[in-house]
Enzyme design. Structure first.
Site, PDB file in Angstrom:
ATOM      1  N   ASP A  17       0.824  -1.214   0.000  1.00 23.53           N
ATOM      2  CA  ASP A  17       0.000   0.000   0.000  1.00 23.53           C
ATOM      3  C   ASP A  17       0.862   1.269   0.000  1.00 23.53           C
ATOM      4  O   ASP A  17       0.636   2.188  -0.788  1.00 23.53           O
ATOM      5  CB  ASP A  17      -0.883  -0.059   1.266  1.00 23.53           C
ATOM      6  CG  ASP A  17      -1.687   1.198   1.466  1.00 23.53           C
ATOM      7  OD1 ASP A  17      -2.606   1.418   0.658  1.00 23.53           O
ATOM      8  OD2 ASP A  17      -1.403   1.968   2.406  1.00 23.53           O
ATOM      9  N   ASP A 177       9.649  10.658   8.941  1.00 22.30           N
ATOM     10  CA  ASP A 177       8.487  11.183   9.643  1.00 22.30           C
ATOM     11  C   ASP A 177       7.858  12.118   8.629  1.00 22.30           C
ATOM     12  O   ASP A 177       8.352  13.230   8.416  1.00 22.30           O
ATOM     13  CB  ASP A 177       8.896  11.948  10.909  1.00 22.30           C
ATOM     14  CG  ASP A 177       7.678  12.376  11.704  1.00 22.30           C
ATOM     15  OD1 ASP A 177       6.684  12.791  11.077  1.00 22.30           O
ATOM     16  OD2 ASP A 177       7.710  12.285  12.936  1.00 22.30           O
ATOM     17  N   HIS A 178       6.794  11.664   7.956  1.00 23.61           N
ATOM     18  CA  HIS A 178       6.365  12.422   6.782  1.00 23.61           C
ATOM     19  C   HIS A 178       5.826  13.811   7.142  1.00 23.61           C
ATOM     20  O   HIS A 178       5.750  14.670   6.287  1.00 23.61           O
ATOM     21  CB  HIS A 178       5.383  11.627   5.908  1.00 23.61           C
ATOM     22  CG  HIS A 178       4.045  11.445   6.516  1.00 23.61           C
ATOM     23  ND1 HIS A 178       3.770  10.464   7.425  1.00 23.61           N
ATOM     24  CD2 HIS A 178       2.893  12.131   6.355  1.00 23.61           C
ATOM     25  CE1 HIS A 178       2.509  10.547   7.791  1.00 23.61           C
ATOM     26  NE2 HIS A 178       1.940  11.561   7.158  1.00 23.61           N
ATOM     27  N   HIS A 240       5.162  12.302  15.164  1.00 26.23           N
ATOM     28  CA  HIS A 240       4.849  13.554  14.472  1.00 26.23           C
ATOM     29  C   HIS A 240       4.722  14.746  15.423  1.00 26.23           C
ATOM     30  O   HIS A 240       5.290  15.807  15.187  1.00 26.23           O
ATOM     31  CB  HIS A 240       3.539  13.413  13.682  1.00 26.23           C
ATOM     32  CG  HIS A 240       3.485  12.190  12.822  1.00 26.23           C
ATOM     33  ND1 HIS A 240       4.538  11.805  12.007  1.00 26.23           N
ATOM     34  CD2 HIS A 240       2.524  11.254  12.634  1.00 26.23           C
ATOM     35  CE1 HIS A 240       4.208  10.693  11.372  1.00 26.23           C
ATOM     36  NE2 HIS A 240       2.993  10.333  11.739  1.00 26.23           N
TER      37      HIS A 240
HETATM   38  P1  NAD Z   1       1.389  -3.712   3.104  1.00 24.56           P
HETATM   39  O1  NAD Z   1       0.950  -4.864   3.922  1.00 24.56           O
HETATM   40  O2  NAD Z   1       0.445  -3.104   2.139  1.00 24.56           O
HETATM   41  O3  NAD Z   1       2.673  -4.158   2.255  1.00 24.56           O
HETATM   42  C1  NAD Z   1       3.676  -4.972   2.813  1.00 24.56           C
HETATM   43  C2  NAD Z   1       4.646  -5.438   1.730  1.00 24.56           C
HETATM   44  O4  NAD Z   1       5.602  -6.330   2.333  1.00 24.56           O
HETATM   45  C3  NAD Z   1       4.008  -6.182   0.569  1.00 24.56           C
HETATM   46  O5  NAD Z   1       4.665  -5.780  -0.615  1.00 24.56           O
HETATM   47  C4  NAD Z   1       4.324  -7.643   0.893  1.00 24.56           C
HETATM   48  O6  NAD Z   1       4.401  -8.464  -0.261  1.00 24.56           O
HETATM   49  C5  NAD Z   1       5.690  -7.516   1.533  1.00 24.56           C
HETATM   50  N1  NAD Z   1       6.014  -8.668   2.396  1.00 24.56           N
HETATM   51  C6  NAD Z   1       5.266  -9.182   3.406  1.00 24.56           C
HETATM   52  N2  NAD Z   1       5.887 -10.263   3.934  1.00 24.56           N
HETATM   53  C7  NAD Z   1       7.055 -10.426   3.265  1.00 24.56           C
HETATM   54  C8  NAD Z   1       8.127 -11.345   3.349  1.00 24.56           C
HETATM   55  N3  NAD Z   1       8.146 -12.354   4.257  1.00 24.56           N
HETATM   56  N4  NAD Z   1       9.164 -11.212   2.485  1.00 24.56           N
HETATM   57  C9  NAD Z   1       9.161 -10.208   1.575  1.00 24.56           C
HETATM   58  N5  NAD Z   1       8.194  -9.286   1.458  1.00 24.56           N
HETATM   59  C10 NAD Z   1       7.139  -9.397   2.281  1.00 24.56           C
HETATM   60  O7  NAD Z   1       1.970  -2.638   4.143  1.00 24.56           O
HETATM   61  P2  NAD Z   1       2.088  -1.045   3.959  1.00 24.56           P
HETATM   62  O8  NAD Z   1       0.837  -0.422   4.435  1.00 24.56           O
HETATM   63  O9  NAD Z   1       2.568  -0.728   2.590  1.00 24.56           O
HETATM   64  O10 NAD Z   1       3.200  -0.662   5.041  1.00 24.56           O
HETATM   65  C11 NAD Z   1       4.588  -0.913   4.836  1.00 24.56           C
HETATM   66  C12 NAD Z   1       5.405  -0.237   5.941  1.00 24.56           C
HETATM   67  O11 NAD Z   1       5.192   1.166   5.903  1.00 24.56           O
HETATM   68  C13 NAD Z   1       5.016  -0.672   7.349  1.00 24.56           C
HETATM   69  O12 NAD Z   1       6.182  -0.638   8.139  1.00 24.56           O
HETATM   70  C14 NAD Z   1       4.069   0.419   7.802  1.00 24.56           C
HETATM   71  O13 NAD Z   1       4.045   0.551   9.210  1.00 24.56           O
HETATM   72  C15 NAD Z   1       4.716   1.627   7.154  1.00 24.56           C
HETATM   73  N6  NAD Z   1       3.797   2.734   6.917  1.00 24.56           N
HETATM   74  C16 NAD Z   1       2.751   2.581   6.046  1.00 24.56           C
HETATM   75  C17 NAD Z   1       1.913   3.659   5.803  1.00 24.56           C
HETATM   76  C18 NAD Z   1       0.774   3.556   4.841  1.00 24.56           C
HETATM   77  O14 NAD Z   1       0.137   4.595   4.577  1.00 24.56           O
HETATM   78  N7  NAD Z   1       0.487   2.411   4.269  1.00 24.56           N
HETATM   79  C19 NAD Z   1       2.127   4.884   6.461  1.00 24.56           C
HETATM   80  C20 NAD Z   1       3.213   5.004   7.335  1.00 24.56           C
HETATM   81  C21 NAD Z   1       4.029   3.919   7.540  1.00 24.56           C
END
Ligand code: NAD
Length: 479
Positions: A17, A177-178, A240
């Protein structure tokens, strides 16, 4: 003219995501401005077995909301490559290393690497350790970008940091920290320094209190599972809000470079007055949203992937004090919550009546709007600063000064490529923020709250207003 950057990005979690909602659009916009042009490539990794073509189609799909120039999007997508990857499999890192080396040659990227952790936090340490053991680092720059959350407590943050620093130096670690990428937060220091009267006024002689509000109108949406492990204290306040306090409260830096700015910021975090456990309920308030008045919006406990008896807070307000000569006795009131009436991020600086000495009316409030207005106005006495015609704050003559549409992630991506750490969180700052927040978390975990205690689309529980009333103050922004 944009200054073209060179690098191979390795995005761990390239199918996720964050990558699709934030990273690809940010990279694309940098491509359009020419900051990224010929000399970059992106390797997306995730577990699924995707082809390059399929991966590129997902990247293009993620851009559909921001542009319709299909030719440009296709050209951009040609820089993207996919590598199926399991974070614990050493062979996969060797394959990654070989692909990155090949792309170095193909795109002439100067062997520079940006390793971007867009995966679950539990994998951060494992990935960093494999980057080390499989020898992925190059003789170009090697920068590791870490998303929040950076740990869940002081102890777990220390553990994570030790695992990262086996491979990357503090200099090479970019903790995202966006909020620090948002235009108005980035401009805050410049505005201060360009306005000697304001700079002179930012201390306990003239400031009655400072208020930082990060409100959201949405609930947890489809992120209930994540939110159950976080709560607003870990999700917003520890990072933040603390960083915004750092920017407001820091002394004037000797220079506008990263070292000088972080030096004065560190002093702010060192001076945080950590609460005693028995002071937590006096200085902090927590809340959890109920349905709205019409019953159309669900209560937090009825959201998907949320425990029906959950005690996780979706709202918190508190009074943070700093112990230093500049800010002694000035409360920094903070609040953040979900399902508040509107989304708004703002800093309200409330001056006392001594501010007359500096030419402002007594009890003036200067309001810095961070979003969604994108810093479009600063209000003095509730009047737009231009109309207020005050000498107190002025801005660059450029009428487009506030038009900056650059997304936080674009600003931060440029900083990463330039090696500029001004807008990233350093380890020493983070440690103090965790020490502060841990006391509150532990205290809250030991008591059962009376949840839910605020209706959706309201300003949170009444206790949040009472917190300020007790000091003879009130929230400047009150719907
Ligand atoms: P998500 O679940 O949508 O994506 C996770 C990704 O990790 C996927 O591409 C998945 O295929 C991969 N993955 C999972 N297990 C795996 C493994 N064993 N080996 C290799 N790849 C693997 O998560 P996200 O929402 O994109 O969040 C990702 C990071 O960003 C997290 O640390 C989250 O806390 C941080 N974050 C996300 C947002 C947001 O808006 N989505 C905002 C701030 C921080």
């Amino acid at each position: 003219m944009a200054n073209e950057k060179r690098a191979v990005f390795i995005i761990f979690g390239g199918s996720g995501d964050l990558a699709h909602r934030k990273l690809y659009p940010a990279l694309y916009n940098l491509y359009k401005t020419g900051d990224l042009k010929e000399h970059f490539a992106v390797i997306g990794t995730a577990r699924r077995p995707w082809s390059d073509d399929y991966y590129r189609s997902t990247v293009v799909e993620s851009l559909k909301d921001i542009d319709d120039d299909e030719k440009m999007m296709e050209e951009f997508a040609k820089h993207f490559f996919y590598q199926s990857h399991d974070v614990t499999d050493s062979d996969h890192y060797i394959a990654l290393k070989q692909l990155a080396a090949k792309l170095d040659d193909q795109f002439d990227t100067g062997s520079n690497r940006v390793y971007y952790m867009a995966i679950a936090p539990r994998f951060f340490g494992t990935v960093a350790e494999h980057i080390n053991s499989e020898g992925l680092k190059t003789n170009g720059f090697n920068r590791l970008v870490i998303e929040k959350p950076f740990g869940r407590s002081f102890d777990s943050a220390c553990e994570l940091n030790s695992s990262l620093t086996k491979t990357f130096s503090e200099e090479e670690i970019y903790r995202m920290d966006h909020y620090l990428g948002k235009f108005m937060v980035q401009q805050f220091t410049n505005i201060r320094l360009n306005n000697p009267q304001l700079e002179k006024a930012l201390n306990n002689q003239y400031v009655s209190n400072v208020q930082v509000t990060l409100s959201e109108s949405l609930g947890v949406e489809d992120r209930g599972g994540y939110y159950e492990t976080a709560g607003v204290l870990r999700d917003m306040i520890q990072n933040h809000i603390m960083q915004i306090i750092g920017a407001v409260a820091m002394d004037k830096p000797a220079k506008l470079d990263s070292d000088s700015i972080h030096e004065v910021k560190r002093d702010v975090f060192d001076s945080l007055k950590v609460l005693q456990p028995d002071e937590v309920d006096r200085d902090f308030v927590r809340g959890q949203y109920d349905e709205d008045a019409t019953g159309k919006l669900k209560a937090y406990r009825d959201e998907d992937n949320v425990d029906p008896k959950s005690n996780i807070e979706t709202f918190a307000a508190g009074k943070i004090m700093l112990e230093n000569s500049r800010w002694d006795n000035v409360p920094f009131y903070v609040r953040s919550g979900k399902r508040m009436p509107v989304k708004s991020s703002r800093i309200d600086i409330v001056f006392n009546d001594k501010i007359k000495e500096l030419g402002l009316n007594p009890n003036t409030t200067v309001i810095f709007l961070i979003e969604p207005e994108n810093g479009s106005s600063i209000l003095v006495n509730g009047i737009d600063y231009k109309e207020a015609n005050q000498d107190f704050i002025s801005f660059p003559e450029d009428p487009h000064f506030f038009d900056n549409e650059r997304e936080a992630y674009e600003n931060l991506m440029i900083d990463i490529l330039d090696g500029n750490k001004i807008h990233f969180t350093l380890w020493n700052e983070l440690q103090n923020a965790w020490k502060y927040v841990d006391v509150i978390r532990n205290q809250w975990d030991n008591e059962t709250p009376d949840f839910p205690n605020y209706m959706s689309k309201t300003m949170g529980p009444d206790a949040a207003a009472e917190l300020l009333e007790r000091d003879g103050n009130s929230w400047v922004w009150d719907d």
